[in-house]
Design an enzyme around this catalytic site. Sequence first.
Site, mmCIF file in Angstrom:
data_model
loop_
_atom_site.group_PDB
_atom_site.id
_atom_site.type_symbol
_atom_site.label_atom_id
_atom_site.label_comp_id
_atom_site.label_asym_id
_atom_site.label_seq_id
_atom_site.Cartn_x
_atom_site.Cartn_y
_atom_site.Cartn_z
ATOM 1 N N ARG B 50 93.200 110.076 134.299
ATOM 2 C CA ARG B 50 92.699 108.856 134.938
ATOM 3 C C ARG B 50 91.186 108.948 134.959
ATOM 4 O O ARG B 50 90.603 109.976 134.590
ATOM 5 C CB ARG B 50 93.317 108.574 136.313
ATOM 6 C CG ARG B 50 93.873 109.709 137.093
ATOM 7 C CD ARG B 50 92.867 110.726 137.465
ATOM 8 N NE ARG B 50 91.728 110.120 138.135
ATOM 9 C CZ ARG B 50 90.507 110.619 138.164
ATOM 10 N NH1 ARG B 50 90.214 111.755 137.548
ATOM 11 N NH2 ARG B 50 89.530 110.019 138.803
ATOM 12 N N ALA B 52 88.056 105.860 134.268
ATOM 13 C CA ALA B 52 87.889 104.906 133.171
ATOM 14 C C ALA B 52 87.389 105.565 131.878
ATOM 15 O O ALA B 52 87.989 105.364 130.808
ATOM 16 C CB ALA B 52 86.982 103.761 133.613
ATOM 17 N N ARG B 87 96.617 100.233 131.214
ATOM 18 C CA ARG B 87 96.111 99.964 132.564
ATOM 19 C C ARG B 87 95.099 98.832 132.462
ATOM 20 O O ARG B 87 94.296 98.794 131.528
ATOM 21 C CB ARG B 87 95.464 101.214 133.203
ATOM 22 C CG ARG B 87 96.512 102.272 133.586
ATOM 23 C CD ARG B 87 95.917 103.372 134.453
ATOM 24 N NE ARG B 87 95.746 102.941 135.844
ATOM 25 C CZ ARG B 87 95.099 103.674 136.769
ATOM 26 N NH1 ARG B 87 94.555 104.838 136.428
ATOM 27 N NH2 ARG B 87 94.986 103.241 138.001
ATOM 28 N N GLN B 192 93.125 111.670 144.700
ATOM 29 C CA GLN B 192 92.286 112.260 143.663
ATOM 30 C C GLN B 192 91.096 112.999 144.263
ATOM 31 O O GLN B 192 90.571 113.926 143.638
ATOM 32 C CB GLN B 192 91.776 111.162 142.706
ATOM 33 C CG GLN B 192 92.849 110.485 141.877
ATOM 34 C CD GLN B 192 93.356 109.217 142.531
ATOM 35 O OE1 GLN B 192 93.255 109.025 143.747
ATOM 36 N NE2 GLN B 192 93.911 108.324 141.738
ATOM 37 N N ASP B 233 85.177 101.585 137.571
ATOM 38 C CA ASP B 233 86.150 101.317 136.511
ATOM 39 C C ASP B 233 85.738 100.111 135.683
ATOM 40 O O ASP B 233 86.077 100.016 134.500
ATOM 41 C CB ASP B 233 87.539 101.132 137.109
ATOM 42 C CG ASP B 233 88.036 102.460 137.676
ATOM 43 O OD1 ASP B 233 87.640 102.813 138.807
ATOM 44 O OD2 ASP B 233 88.763 103.169 136.955
ATOM 45 N N ASN B 243 86.081 99.702 141.618
ATOM 46 C CA ASN B 243 86.256 101.160 141.650
ATOM 47 C C ASN B 243 87.462 101.445 142.541
ATOM 48 O O ASN B 243 88.035 100.543 143.161
ATOM 49 C CB ASN B 243 84.977 101.846 142.174
ATOM 50 C CG ASN B 243 85.015 103.354 142.001
ATOM 51 O OD1 ASN B 243 85.418 103.849 140.945
ATOM 52 N ND2 ASN B 243 84.647 104.098 143.024
ATOM 53 N N LYS B 244 87.835 102.705 142.605
ATOM 54 C CA LYS B 244 88.998 103.133 143.399
ATOM 55 C C LYS B 244 89.033 102.453 144.753
ATOM 56 O O LYS B 244 88.011 102.347 145.438
ATOM 57 C CB LYS B 244 88.917 104.646 143.578
ATOM 58 C CG LYS B 244 89.986 105.264 144.451
ATOM 59 C CD LYS B 244 91.396 104.976 143.985
ATOM 60 C CE LYS B 244 91.599 105.281 142.519
ATOM 61 N NZ LYS B 244 92.804 104.620 141.967
#
Lengths: 341, 341
Positions: B50, B52, B87, B192, B233, B243-244
Amino acid sequence: MAEVTTSVAALRWRDGLELLDQRLLPARESWLPVATAGAAARAIQALVVRGAPAIGLTAAYALASEARADPELTHLRRAARRLASSRPTGADLARAVQHILRVIEEAPQEQRFERALAAARALHEADAAACLAMGEHGVALFHGGSVSLLTHCNAGALATGGIGSALGIVRALHARGRLARLYACEARPVLQGARLTAWEAVRDGIPCTLLADGAAASLLARGSVQGVVVGADRIAADGSVANKVGTYALALAAARHAVPMVVAAPTTTFDLTCPTGDSIPIEQRGGEEVRRVRRARVAPEEVDVYNPAFDVTPPDLVTAIVSERGVARPVNAVTVRGIAP
Amino acid sequence: MAEVTTSVAALRWRDGLELLDQRLLPARESWLPVATAGAAARAIQALVVRGAPAIGLTAAYALASEARADPELTHLRRAARRLASSRPTGADLARAVQHILRVIEEAPQEQRFERALAAARALHEADAAACLAMGEHGVALFHGGSVSLLTHCNAGALATGGIGSALGIVRALHARGRLARLYACEARPVLQGARLTAWEAVRDGIPCTLLADGAAASLLARGSVQGVVVGADRIAADGSVANKVGTYALALAAARHAVPMVVAAPTTTFDLTCPTGDSIPIEQRGGEEVRRVRRARVAPEEVDVYNPAFDVTPPDLVTAIVSERGVARPVNAVTVRGIAP
């Protein structure tokens, strides 16, 4: 309108104190008998029972138990100290212990147990009534039709002696057919939102959506909720709110999206001797709560951990504080005093 | 000054693509051979790999592998589509796949594999160089002595082809002896931060403190960090940053406490065809990621889940965006274009 009730309870007296072991939820419902003040203090520290009001009631009943075992004052004062120091942040604990100890001190030795138990029961009933009153006050904050609310951690029946503080408002709206949906943040590290709030909601038929704490700001950005409702562990004189860590981030996101941030707490949670949030002691808990989830290791053992159990939300980010005595809005020293004990 | 390096890698080519299985970290380091585009797409979806940039490189190598197995164009175009759709949010994936497919289309059939592999390797080297450049640009944003930085999720070696984007800045400061401490949010639901960032830090000797996502705002309130550094991302033309999930909440808290919010992303992550964050597709993932942690059930099975993998931070909350081409500060459409591909 349907009566506002719940099928959930955190504690009960059956010729002795019993706690629903919240560590085992949602997998298993198990009632744990708690015979002594020491056992109650350990149960509070281990999060068998949590939530400022429920902790206060636990300590009250535990001190009554001790008065049955040994009504001698030196012993009971020591037991009271042990209970009062079991967790530092919540205001209800010290208040409840002081109250029961005063009842004990004023009673003849042979009546100490009965008087203390009656006083603990009265605190329990008062908390249940406070939850119902907060529910009614809270409903009035949300006008019009159905609303979806976001909550954090667990400020429900498992945290109080009644239908809950924040979840009392949720249940009161639900009973009126005015709750579209309850969104529940999971509340890492101990996951009281996932394990307790979602369980209460499923059990009482309240439509509920669970989310990771980090997803709440995006939920607010989507316009999916009309209010954030949380409980509190201690409220300072200026309206600063100590509550489960993560509450402050919700308040920041709610402010950004002009969503009301509502704090519901019985007057037992208010501590006007703390002028601001800076005076509220914040409990730091062990790193294993973060390095592990349940029993699974999720981080290297060597890594350091920052694990405060609570954070402080300043009053400018709180739209309203609700106690059983009414609503403080806007939140400031004057309005807070108006709904304080 | 020591060279800025890392002992960590997310992927490698050993006569075939191999991925470090990030699902097993930090407990176990296991390299997974990935022979086909289908296997790569499944690995991307399952979060074996994972981040990007790392996803883009994985897809590039996987498409090269397919060109070895079958250099026929119809086949390779289908493989490219499968990879590109694995994704939706990260910008690097579609860009890398398109680039390798173009190289393949322009090559004689018997040279397609060699040319595609060389192109994938070039992308990998470019990403490693971009990470080093971002590190240097990022260091210049933090003046004076030592700083402590807060990061979210993993924007490190495990997310890129080099030392990382956000963690590239962290490593560059560390190599200069200017990093006091890295604070890492755990990044529920997939953790993560706990599993990957803390592991990278421990492995490379970077002092690191882990925290629950909900604790970050209180850390910022304490004044414990001098900057928030995250990856991305996808970055829209106006500087909106996908982003996350949880990044947006960090940005709100950083703004409240006047702590710089720095986003580091290679130009491959920029997508100027998205005018604002509203155009960025946000992946919604399954509810089991939230109802369970690793294999343990933490919430009732019946509860609904809201589980977006990413959120969008608007440009007014971002202090600076760093790419290998430089720094956009303040963040707006003009400055973003200046550091975009």
